[in-house]
Write a protein that holds these residues in place. Structure first.
Motif, PDB file in Angstrom:
ATOM      1  N   ASN A 131       0.849  -1.212  -0.124  1.00 12.51           N
ATOM      2  CA  ASN A 131      -0.035  -0.084  -0.089  1.00 12.51           C
ATOM      3  C   ASN A 131       1.020   1.277  -0.074  1.00 12.51           C
ATOM      4  O   ASN A 131       2.086   1.370   0.326  1.00 12.51           O
ATOM      5  CB  ASN A 131      -0.906   0.016   1.150  1.00 12.51           C
ATOM      6  N   GLN A 147      -0.710  -4.028   4.275  1.00  6.68           N
ATOM      7  CA  GLN A 147      -1.905  -4.411   4.881  1.00  6.68           C
ATOM      8  C   GLN A 147      -1.249  -5.450   6.088  1.00  6.68           C
ATOM      9  O   GLN A 147      -0.480  -6.440   5.772  1.00  6.68           O
ATOM     10  CB  GLN A 147      -2.852  -5.368   4.108  1.00  6.68           C
ATOM     11  N   TRP A 181      -2.037  -0.510   8.467  1.00  8.35           N
ATOM     12  CA  TRP A 181      -1.003  -0.388   7.866  1.00  8.35           C
ATOM     13  C   TRP A 181       0.051  -0.397   8.417  1.00  8.35           C
ATOM     14  O   TRP A 181       0.711   0.601   9.264  1.00  8.35           O
ATOM     15  CB  TRP A 181      -1.246   1.178   7.102  1.00  8.35           C
ATOM     16  N   SER A 211      -6.716  -1.402   1.710  1.00  7.76           N
ATOM     17  CA  SER A 211      -5.735  -0.836   0.701  1.00  7.76           C
ATOM     18  C   SER A 211      -6.024   0.408   0.202  1.00  7.76           C
ATOM     19  O   SER A 211      -7.005   0.914   0.025  1.00  7.76           O
ATOM     20  CB  SER A 211      -5.571  -1.836  -0.287  1.00  7.76           C
ATOM     21  N   SER A 245      -3.502   4.127  -1.771  1.00  9.23           N
ATOM     22  CA  SER A 245      -2.405   4.705  -2.618  1.00  9.23           C
ATOM     23  C   SER A 245      -1.829   5.879  -1.795  1.00  9.23           C
ATOM     24  O   SER A 245      -2.466   6.331  -1.198  1.00  9.23           O
ATOM     25  CB  SER A 245      -2.594   4.787  -4.171  1.00  9.23           C
ATOM     26  N   TYR A 274      -7.362   5.625   1.234  1.00  9.73           N
ATOM     27  CA  TYR A 274      -7.495   4.021   1.653  1.00  9.73           C
ATOM     28  C   TYR A 274      -8.963   4.026   2.006  1.00  9.73           C
ATOM     29  O   TYR A 274      -9.726   4.810   1.782  1.00  9.73           O
ATOM     30  CB  TYR A 274      -6.575   3.640   3.120  1.00  9.73           C
ATOM     31  N   ASP A 332     -10.002   0.164  -2.562  1.00  9.14           N
ATOM     32  CA  ASP A 332      -8.587   0.359  -3.138  1.00  9.14           C
ATOM     33  C   ASP A 332      -8.434   1.629  -3.757  1.00  9.14           C
ATOM     34  O   ASP A 332      -8.102   1.404  -5.053  1.00  9.14           O
ATOM     35  CB  ASP A 332      -8.481  -0.933  -3.598  1.00  9.14           C
ATOM     36  N   CYS A 373      -7.743  -3.882  -6.014  1.00  8.45           N
ATOM     37  CA  CYS A 373      -6.404  -2.997  -6.117  1.00  8.45           C
ATOM     38  C   CYS A 373      -6.194  -2.433  -7.522  1.00  8.45           C
ATOM     39  O   CYS A 373      -5.067  -2.956  -8.078  1.00  8.45           O
ATOM     40  CB  CYS A 373      -5.395  -3.959  -5.523  1.00  8.45           C
TER      41      CYS A 373
END
Ligand code: FRU
Length: 517
Positions: free
Chosen positions: A50, A64, A77, A108, A110, A123, A171, A226
Motif C-alpha cells: 500500500n 496491509q 497499515w 488498501s 495509495s 485508503y 482500494d 487493487c
C-alpha cells in the motif's frame, strides 16, 4: 457522515496496542522461511503493498497488516522505509482502525505528494453493516490521511461515501494528470460486474464521480481489487495507458487464471476524464503460484537517486492462497515481491524486471561459465543457498532435454523446487511437486514462438528462504511462488531430463539482507 467519522478508539492507543501485538509475535518467530531480501512484517500477517511512494528523500512501502495473528484479520497499515530501495528500516505502524467508518479495518490504498507538499494517503474504510460480523454484508468508503514527515498521519476521515451500500467498493488509486486529481477504485456493480470507477477533484478532499473507467468484459469477474492505472510510452513515442487489477471470479483457462484470484493488466488508451479503451486482452503480471494485489507508483524525476527518474516501480504480495498455510505457526505470514520496474518493451508488451537497485545486494559472485549436463544427471551449483540470485542462460540450440533447468531448495530429504525450461509445454515451468511443505502443483510462463525459436533462454532466479522469484528473458514474464525449504543445507543444482542441457552462461550472487530480519 459525522457519525462514521467518530472515533471509537483513540488512534495513538490503537497504534500502541498494534505495535505490542506485532512485537509479541516477532519474539516467537521462526526464521527458517523468513525472508532475507524481501519485505515482510517482523510479526503478524501481511497482504497487499500500500501507499508506495518516494517522499522527502525516502522510499516508503506500507502494507496491509494484521498485528494480532498470522492469518488475515482487522487490517492496519504497517510501514518500512529506505533511502536506497535495498536497505530498509521499520517505521511505526501508520494506520490502525479508529473511526467508525473503518471499524473492521483500514484497507488498501495509495499515496501521493499533495499540492501542499504533504504526503497524502487514500485508503478504504471497511466496516460491517451490522456492526458485529460480515454476515449482513460490508460497507466500504474511501478515506484520506495526511502527513508532514511520511511517518505520522492525521486522519481526514471519509472523503467518498458508499452511495448504495455496495459490498465491494475499495482500494483507491490517486494520480494527477493535466492539473486534475483523479481517483479510481474497484466496485462490484449491482449486476455483480467487476468495475473501476473514476472520480475527479481539484483539492483532493471534494471528489466528484465522473464515469465507469472500465468494466471487465468477463461476466464471471465480479470484482476488481487493487486497481492501478498509469501511462507508458510505446516504441513510436505514443502514449498508452496500462490498467491493472486483481480480478475475482475468473475461471481457470489453460495457463491462465490458475490461482484463486489473478492479477494482470491490459494496455490501451485513455483521454483524461473518459473511459479506458483496451487494445489488448488480459495478461497476467506474473505466472507464479502466489502473486497478487500488486501496486505501482511512478518515481519522480529529480526526486530520486536515479538520474532518469520517472520509472514505474511495482511491488506485489505473495498470497498464500491455499490452506493450510505452513506459515500459520511461524509468527509471521506474507511477504512482498522484489521491487520491479514495469515498462513497455519493443515487442509492445509489458516487461517487469527487478529494479536496478537490486544488484546492490550482491555480495560475492561466482562466474561458473558454460556447463553441460548429461541426460538424467544433476550438477551441483551451490551446496547451501539461503539468499541467492542466479543468472542462467540456456543454449536452446544445443539443449536436447525435454525438460531442464535448476532445482533450488534441494535438501537431503529429496525435496526441491524446480525452475525449468519445458520443451514439450513450450514454456518455463515452476514446479513444486517435490516440496515438503505447502501447496504443490506447477505453473507455466508460456514462451512466444520467437522466444522458442531463439538461440537462448535467459532466466534470473531469486532464491530467498521461503520463496522463489523468476524473471524470464529480461522480464518478459515473471513467476513468484512460495517455496518452503525442508531442513538442512539448501542446494542449487542443474538438472536435465530426457536429453542434455547446454548452459552457455551461469553466475550466482549471494545476496545480503535488506535489514528487516
Ligand atoms: C486484496 C484485498 C483488498 C483489500 C485488502 C484487505 O488482497 O482484499 O481488496 O483492500 O485486501 O486486506
Amino acid at each position: 457522515m459525522n457519525d462514521i467519522n467518530r472515533e471509537f478508539v483513540d488512534h495513538d492507543e490503537a497504534l500502541a496496542q498494534a505495535e505490542a501485538g506485532v512485537a509479541k509475535l516477532a519474539a516467537e518467530r521462526n526464521d527458517r522461511w523468513y525472508p532475507k531480501f524481501h519485505i515482510a512484517s517482523n510479526g503478524g500477517w501481511i497482504n497487499d503493498p500500500n501507499g508506495l511512494c518516494y517522499y522527502k528523500g525516502r522510499w516508503h512501502v506500507f502494507y496491509q497488516l494484521h498485528p494480532y495473528g498470522t492469518q488475515w484479520g482487522p487490517m492496519h497499515w504497517g510501514h518500512v522505509s529506505s533511502t536506497d530501495m535495498i536497505h530498509w528500516k521499520r517505521e511505526p505502524i501508520a494506520l490502525a482502525p479508529s473511526l467508525e467508518a473503518e471499524r473492521a479495518g483500514v484497507f488498501s490504498g495509495s499515496a501521493t505528494t499533495g499540492d501542499d507538499g504533504r504526503l497524502w494517503i487514500f485508503y478504504t474504510g471497511h466496516r460491517w453493516a451490522n456492526g458485529v460480523d460480515d454476515a449482513d454484508e460490508n460497507l466500504e468508503v474511501q478515506c484520506a490521511a495526511v502527513s508532514d514527515d511520511g511517518v505520522h498521519f492525521e486522519k481526514l476521515g471519509v472523503i467518498i461515501d458508499n452511495p448504495e451500500g455496495f459490498k465491494h467498493f475499495r482500494d483507491p488509486k490517486v494520480w494527477k494528470t493535466g492539473g486534475v486529481w483523479y481517483m479510481t477504485f474497484g466496485v462490484s456493480s449491482a449486476e455483480q460486474r467487476g468495475q473501476m470507477w473514476l472520480y475527479t477533484s481539484e483539492d483532493m478532499v471534494e471528489w466528484t464521480f465522473k464515469t465507469v473507467l472500465f468494466e471487465h468484459p468477463d461476466p464471471d469477474v465480479f470484482m476488481l481489487e487493487c486497481p492501478d492505472f498509469f501511462p507508458v510510452t510505446d516504441k513510436d513515442g505514443n502514449e498508452k495507458w496500462v490498467i491493472g487489477f486483481s480480478a475475482m471470479g475468473a475461471k481457470k483457462n489453460g495457463f491462465m487464471n490458475r490461482n484463486v484470484n489473478n492479477a494482470g493488466y491490459m494496455i490501451g488508451t485513455w483521454e483524461p476524464g473518459g473511459q479506458f479503451k483496451p487494445e489488448t486482452e488480459f495478461r497476467p503480471w506474473d505466472c507464479g503460484h502466489n502473486f497478487y494485489a500488486p501496486q505501482s507508483f511512478n518515481t519522480v524525476p529529480g526526486d530520486t537517486n536515479d538520474a532518469e527518474g520517472g520509472r514505474q516501480i511495482m511491488y506485489g504480495w505473495l498470497s498464500p492462497f491455499v490452506q493450510p498455510v505452513p506459515l500459520d505457526d511461524e509468527g509471521w505470514c506474507g511477504q512482498l515481491t522484489l521491487p520491479r520496474e514495469v515498462y513497455l518493451g519493443e515487442d509492445g508488451d509489458i516487461h517487469t524486471v527487478p529494479a536496478a537497485e537490486m544488484t546492490g545486494l550482491r555480495t560475492d559472485s561466482t562466474d561458473l561459465g558454460a556447463v553441460n549436463v548429461k541426460s538424467g544427471s544433476e550438477h551441483v551449483v551451490a551446496e547451501d543457498a539461503e539468499a541467492m540470485e542466479i543468472e542462467l542462460t540456456i543454449d536452446l540450440k544445443h539443449t536436447t532435454a525435454e525438460r531442464a533447468g535448476i532445482k533450488v531448495h534441494a535438501t537431503a530429504d529429496g525435496s526441491y523446487t524446480y525452475v525449468a525450461y519445458d520443451d514439450q509445454i513450450g514454456g518455463v515451468v515452476l514446479d513444486r511437486q517435490a516440496n515438503a511443505y505447502g501447496d504443490r502443483g506447477y505453473r507455466v510462463a508460456p514462451l512466444t514462438e520467437a522466444e522458442l525459436a531463439a538461440d537462448e533462454l535467459k532466466l534470473r532466479v531469486y532464491v530467498d528462504r521461503g520463496s522463489v522469484e523468476v524473471y524470464v528473458n529480461d522480464g518478459r514474464q515473471a513467476m513468484s511462488s512460495y517455496s518452503y525449504a525442508a531442513d538442512g543445507p539448501r542446494a542449487v543444482k542443474l538438472a536435465a531430463e530426457s536429453g542434455d542441457l547446454a548452459v552457455s552462461a551461469l553466475t550466482t550472487h549471494n545476496l545480503a539482507s535488506i535489514g528487516l530480519e
